[in-house]
Motif scaffolding. Sequence first.
Motif, PDB file in Angstrom:
ATOM      1  N   TRP A  22       0.801  -1.224   0.000  1.00 61.06           N
ATOM      2  CA  TRP A  22       0.000   0.000   0.000  1.00 61.06           C
ATOM      3  C   TRP A  22       0.835   1.275   0.000  1.00 61.06           C
ATOM      4  O   TRP A  22       0.494   2.248  -0.666  1.00 61.06           O
ATOM      5  CB  TRP A  22      -0.930   0.004   1.209  1.00 61.06           C
ATOM      6  N   LEU A  23       1.913   1.307   0.759  1.00 59.42           N
ATOM      7  CA  LEU A  23       2.540   2.578   1.100  1.00 59.42           C
ATOM      8  C   LEU A  23       3.881   2.846   0.439  1.00 59.42           C
ATOM      9  O   LEU A  23       4.439   3.934   0.619  1.00 59.42           O
ATOM     10  CB  LEU A  23       2.697   2.663   2.626  1.00 59.42           C
ATOM     11  N   ALA A  30      -1.432   2.866  -2.828  1.00 58.55           N
ATOM     12  CA  ALA A  30      -1.939   4.201  -2.509  1.00 58.55           C
ATOM     13  C   ALA A  30      -1.607   5.185  -3.623  1.00 58.55           C
ATOM     14  O   ALA A  30      -2.480   5.931  -4.097  1.00 58.55           O
ATOM     15  CB  ALA A  30      -1.364   4.681  -1.177  1.00 58.55           C
ATOM     16  N   ASP A  31      -0.360   5.175  -4.074  1.00 56.94           N
ATOM     17  CA  ASP A  31       0.026   6.100  -5.135  1.00 56.94           C
ATOM     18  C   ASP A  31      -0.550   5.681  -6.480  1.00 56.94           C
ATOM     19  O   ASP A  31      -0.947   6.534  -7.292  1.00 56.94           O
ATOM     20  CB  ASP A  31       1.551   6.193  -5.221  1.00 56.94           C
ATOM     21  N   GLY A  34      -4.050   6.870  -6.341  1.00 57.90           N
ATOM     22  CA  GLY A  34      -4.237   8.276  -5.968  1.00 57.90           C
ATOM     23  C   GLY A  34      -4.893   8.456  -4.614  1.00 57.90           C
ATOM     24  O   GLY A  34      -5.730   9.353  -4.436  1.00 57.90           O
ATOM     25  N   LEU A  35      -4.492   7.651  -3.628  1.00 57.83           N
ATOM     26  CA  LEU A  35      -5.109   7.681  -2.309  1.00 57.83           C
ATOM     27  C   LEU A  35      -4.174   8.303  -1.280  1.00 57.83           C
ATOM     28  O   LEU A  35      -2.945   8.226  -1.402  1.00 57.83           O
ATOM     29  CB  LEU A  35      -5.474   6.263  -1.868  1.00 57.83           C
ATOM     30  N   ASP A  36      -4.766   8.878  -0.238  1.00 58.98           N
ATOM     31  CA  ASP A  36      -4.001   9.478   0.845  1.00 58.98           C
ATOM     32  C   ASP A  36      -3.349   8.393   1.698  1.00 58.98           C
ATOM     33  O   ASP A  36      -4.017   7.457   2.147  1.00 58.98           O
ATOM     34  CB  ASP A  36      -4.927  10.330   1.712  1.00 58.98           C
ATOM     35  N   HIS A  37      -2.053   8.521   1.938  1.00 59.56           N
ATOM     36  CA  HIS A  37      -1.323   7.502   2.680  1.00 59.56           C
ATOM     37  C   HIS A  37      -1.832   7.349   4.109  1.00 59.56           C
ATOM     38  O   HIS A  37      -1.916   6.227   4.619  1.00 59.56           O
ATOM     39  CB  HIS A  37       0.174   7.828   2.686  1.00 59.56           C
ATOM     40  N   GLU A  38      -2.133   8.443   4.765  1.00 61.26           N
ATOM     41  CA  GLU A  38      -2.587   8.358   6.155  1.00 61.26           C
ATOM     42  C   GLU A  38      -3.928   7.629   6.245  1.00 61.26           C
ATOM     43  O   GLU A  38      -4.150   6.833   7.165  1.00 61.26           O
ATOM     44  CB  GLU A  38      -2.697   9.750   6.769  1.00 61.26           C
ATOM     45  N   ARG A  39      -4.807   7.894   5.315  1.00 65.94           N
ATOM     46  CA  ARG A  39      -6.106   7.205   5.318  1.00 65.94           C
ATOM     47  C   ARG A  39      -5.919   5.708   5.084  1.00 65.94           C
ATOM     48  O   ARG A  39      -6.511   4.869   5.759  1.00 65.94           O
ATOM     49  CB  ARG A  39      -7.009   7.803   4.236  1.00 65.94           C
ATOM     50  N   VAL A  40      -5.085   5.377   4.116  1.00 69.58           N
ATOM     51  CA  VAL A  40      -4.814   3.969   3.817  1.00 69.58           C
ATOM     52  C   VAL A  40      -4.182   3.276   5.021  1.00 69.58           C
ATOM     53  O   VAL A  40      -4.563   2.152   5.379  1.00 69.58           O
ATOM     54  CB  VAL A  40      -3.894   3.869   2.585  1.00 69.58           C
ATOM     55  N   ASP A  41      -3.228   3.929   5.653  1.00 74.90           N
ATOM     56  CA  ASP A  41      -2.561   3.351   6.814  1.00 74.90           C
ATOM     57  C   ASP A  41      -3.568   3.077   7.936  1.00 74.90           C
ATOM     58  O   ASP A  41      -3.528   2.009   8.579  1.00 74.90           O
ATOM     59  CB  ASP A  41      -1.473   4.299   7.303  1.00 74.90           C
TER      60      ASP A  41
END
Length: 206
Positions: A22-23, A30-31, A34-41
């Motif tokens: 994911w990160l 995530a990239d 196009g997703l926010d890393h903090e939200r995914v985490d």
Amino acid sequence: MIDTVLFDVGGVLTVDPWQALWLTGGDGLADRLGLDHERVDAIGERLWPGYSLRAREEADYWRDFGRALGREIPAGVVAAAEHATLRSDPAAGRAVGLLAAHGVTVGFISDNTSFWFPKQMRLIGEVPEIRPDHVFLSYLLGVSKQTPGIGLYEIAARTLDPSRTLVVDDRAHNIGRAASAGFHTRFHALGGDIGLLDAVRESVGM
């Protein structure tokens, strides 16, 4: 004298699969999506216990993650991210083999899922046969390393002699819990300043 080494897998012998997938910058999901890393985490951390403390299907994981995100996660994108991000320490297989050649029994102690642990073993490559009674996995035993009371280290201490067993892990709180159960410990992180082979030799006096 150390006669057994228990390796954590993710972060020591291989990457942590869900975090790498994911990160990882650029190649991670995530990239790619196009997703926010903090939200995914945050979602990944929330889902982890439900998938690491019992055997589950990987398809369910991606379905549940997609529901939390409010979007589908295409299988092709997952496959591409796996190819780009999942890797092992190049010396992982040699380190395990070196220990076995010197009569040291190797095992694994890991908070893991039933679908990523086999993939991590394939990443490590060919290793000597591992005894089932030296494998302590959260999805098989229903507890994690940090479960209050009886966790993976306490279960392992009932099977092995902690005074003759080394635990190798990349997280300080796990090292502390292992030490409290009586194990010798060694902090080692994938890609750290000292190589895995040197860390193994140093830790068991080779």
